[in-house]
Each structure stands twice: as structure tokens, then as C-alpha cells.
Design an enzyme around this catalytic site. Sequence first.
Site, PDB file in Angstrom:
ATOM      1  N   ASN A   9       0.854  -1.311   0.073  1.00 57.43           N
ATOM      2  CA  ASN A   9      -0.068   0.065   0.174  1.00 57.43           C
ATOM      3  C   ASN A   9       0.927   1.156  -0.006  1.00 57.43           C
ATOM      4  OD1 ASN A   9      -1.852   1.913   0.340  1.00 57.43           O
ATOM      5  ND2 ASN A   9      -2.133   1.603   2.387  1.00 57.43           N
ATOM      6  N   LYS A  11       0.056   4.472  -0.255  1.00 55.53           N
ATOM      7  CA  LYS A  11      -0.368   5.508   0.171  1.00 55.53           C
ATOM      8  C   LYS A  11      -0.305   6.587  -0.736  1.00 55.53           C
ATOM      9  CE  LYS A  11      -0.016   3.442   4.679  1.00 55.53           C
ATOM     10  NZ  LYS A  11      -0.118   3.433   6.199  1.00 55.53           N
ATOM     11  N   HIS A  93      -9.364   1.478   4.970  1.00 49.96           N
ATOM     12  CA  HIS A  93      -8.247   1.691   5.646  1.00 49.96           C
ATOM     13  C   HIS A  93      -8.171   2.781   6.674  1.00 49.96           C
ATOM     14  CE1 HIS A  93      -3.916   2.763   6.433  1.00 49.96           C
ATOM     15  NE2 HIS A  93      -3.737   1.679   6.056  1.00 49.96           N
ATOM     16  N   GLU A  95      -6.678   5.081   7.757  1.00 49.46           N
ATOM     17  CA  GLU A  95      -6.451   6.498   7.477  1.00 49.46           C
ATOM     18  C   GLU A  95      -7.703   7.083   6.592  1.00 49.46           C
ATOM     19  OE1 GLU A  95      -2.855   5.626   5.569  1.00 49.46           O
ATOM     20  OE2 GLU A  95      -1.989   5.181   7.291  1.00 49.46           O
ATOM     21  N   GLU A 165      -5.692  -4.593  10.454  1.00 50.91           N
ATOM     22  CA  GLU A 165      -4.738  -3.696  10.797  1.00 50.91           C
ATOM     23  C   GLU A 165      -4.864  -2.730  12.206  1.00 50.91           C
ATOM     24  OE1 GLU A 165      -2.615  -2.569   6.914  1.00 50.91           O
ATOM     25  OE2 GLU A 165      -4.229  -1.016   7.271  1.00 50.91           O
ATOM     26  N   GLY A 171       2.421   2.107  10.741  1.00 52.38           N
ATOM     27  CA  GLY A 171       3.400   3.140  10.411  1.00 52.38           C
ATOM     28  C   GLY A 171       4.212   3.518  11.643  1.00 52.38           C
ATOM     29  N   SER A 211       3.169  -2.137  10.326  1.00 52.91           N
ATOM     30  CA  SER A 211       4.676  -2.592  10.626  1.00 52.91           C
ATOM     31  C   SER A 211       5.176  -3.849  10.343  1.00 52.91           C
ATOM     32  CB  SER A 211       5.119  -1.786  12.103  1.00 52.91           C
ATOM     33  OG  SER A 211       4.569  -0.549  12.137  1.00 52.91           O
TER      34      SER A 211
HETATM   35  P1  PGA Z   1       2.866   0.101   7.610  1.00 48.81           P
HETATM   36  O1  PGA Z   1       1.454   0.404   7.012  1.00 48.81           O
HETATM   37  O2  PGA Z   1       3.293  -1.183   7.229  1.00 48.81           O
HETATM   38  O3  PGA Z   1       3.861   1.275   7.249  1.00 48.81           O
HETATM   39  O4  PGA Z   1       2.596   0.267   8.870  1.00 48.81           O
HETATM   40  C1  PGA Z   1       0.425  -0.567   6.833  1.00 48.81           C
HETATM   41  C2  PGA Z   1      -0.997   0.057   6.085  1.00 48.81           C
HETATM   42  O5  PGA Z   1      -1.265   1.102   6.517  1.00 48.81           O
HETATM   43  O6  PGA Z   1      -1.575  -0.841   5.292  1.00 48.81           O
END
Ligand code: PGA
Length: 248
Positions: A9, A11, A93, A95, A165, A171, A211
Site C-alpha cells: 500500500n 498510500k 483503511h 487512514e 490492521e 506506521g 509495521s
Molecule cells: P505500515 O502500513 O506497514 O507502514 O505500518 C500498513 C498499512 O497502513 O496498510
Amino acid sequence: MRKNIVAGNWKMNKNLQEGVAFAKDLEAALAGKTLKCDVVIGTPFIHLASVASSTKLGVAAQNCANKVSGAYTGEVSAAMIASTGAKYVILGHSERRTYYGETDALLKEKVVLALANGLTPIFCIGETKDEREKNIHFDVVKRQTVDALFNLSAEDFSKIVIAYEPVWAIGTGLTATSAQAQEMHAFIRETIADKYGKEVANNTSILYGGSANGGNAKELFACPDIDGGLIGGASLEVEKFIPVIEGF
Ligand code: PGA
């Protein structure tokens, strides 16, 4: 049997040229290898057509509209995404939920449109740190699953990929332990089994995100109910993404 999937992803990262170059480089780097999972890259909308035409790897959008078409300035429909050759769409997601106010009710509409256009939703669920500390993480994840997905027929539900998640792990460099992730994945599978039966539940791919990276992927993917990963940071460079894919 369910598929193993590692999905990147991106983003809001990479311009068009960088995105296309990445897709070609990744495909070339994977060419001689025997992969034990499907590989998907989740790109911004404007990259979809170019990336989909430059690789045989799976391509995912990161969102779609909850409307079919019409006067919705700035929106991109599921049909438009499908017309680029992308086969997947990441929906729900955290976000999108946090920064753009996406609710279970809105996501339910998006899932229906994605499926109607032949896209595979990678549907994200997961609790915040606060919710885990209050010990309501199972309730939250169950609510997100039930409210956005359990209107679907068993046939349609079988086309969904789930991504668990935990928001506190996205992140942050803080990964859920494999025990925490496995516990939640088993709970999600049980929730699906209660509604759609064991066969559908056993055939549903449930990915872990938060992560995940080349250092922890092997341990996470070795868990019986973890069928791959949704990868943010570690999907932005080919050299970091490949060790995750090779976690299988
Ligand atoms: P990350 O993001 O691996 O940077 O923690 C995962 C995601 O948001 O899908």
C-alpha cells in the site's frame, strides 16, 4: 483453499514515473523466484492504468467512490478502477476512516460497488490503541466486520479479502506480536464462520497489516490464520518489499 497474498500500500507516495519503474523493477526481481503468495501493489489512482499495463502483478486502488457515477467531483468509481486493469481495491483503511470520516455504513456501499464491478476488496479492520487498552478490541473488529460486510451473500463474501490492521501498529514501528495477530485473526475467522459457515471462513484470506517488514514477516506468516500482509512502509522500496514477499 485460501490464497496467500502480500499487498503493498503505497498510500500517497511516488509520482507516476517512480510508480511504473517500481512495478517493472519488482516484477524483474521476482522473475526467477518461486513465489508462495500472490503479490499486489496498491497505487494512487492516477498510477493504476500505467502500472496495470506494465506488470502482471496484481494492482489495487486504495479507495473507490460509494456512488455509481455522476456529479461527484473528485471521486473515482469502482467501474473506472476496473477499466484500468486493476483487480483489487483497498477499502476501509484506518487512514480513510480517521482522516476522511469513512463509516461502516459508507464502506458497506463501497464494498457492494467494488464487487459489482469485479474488483476484489481488501477490506481493512482494526482497533485503536485506546480500544485495545479498554479491552474492547474484539468488539470493535467484530462491529466493523458485521456492519460493513455481513449484508453480503455467502457467494459475494467469498470474494472479499480481509486485512486486520491494528491502528496502533500502522506506521509506528510497533508490530502486533504474532500471538496478538494470530489471536485476532482466529477470532475474525470464527466470526465469519458463525455467519457464513466453516467452509467460507476457511477460504477467506485474512492479511495482517501494521509495521510488517522483512524482519517479522516470516514469524507472522507462519501463524495458521495469517494469510499474508498489507504492507505500507516496507512496500515502498523493492529491496525492502521482496523479503516480505519471501516471508512465505
Ligand atoms: P505500515 O502500513 O506497514 O507502514 O505500518 C500498513 C498499512 O497502513 O496498510
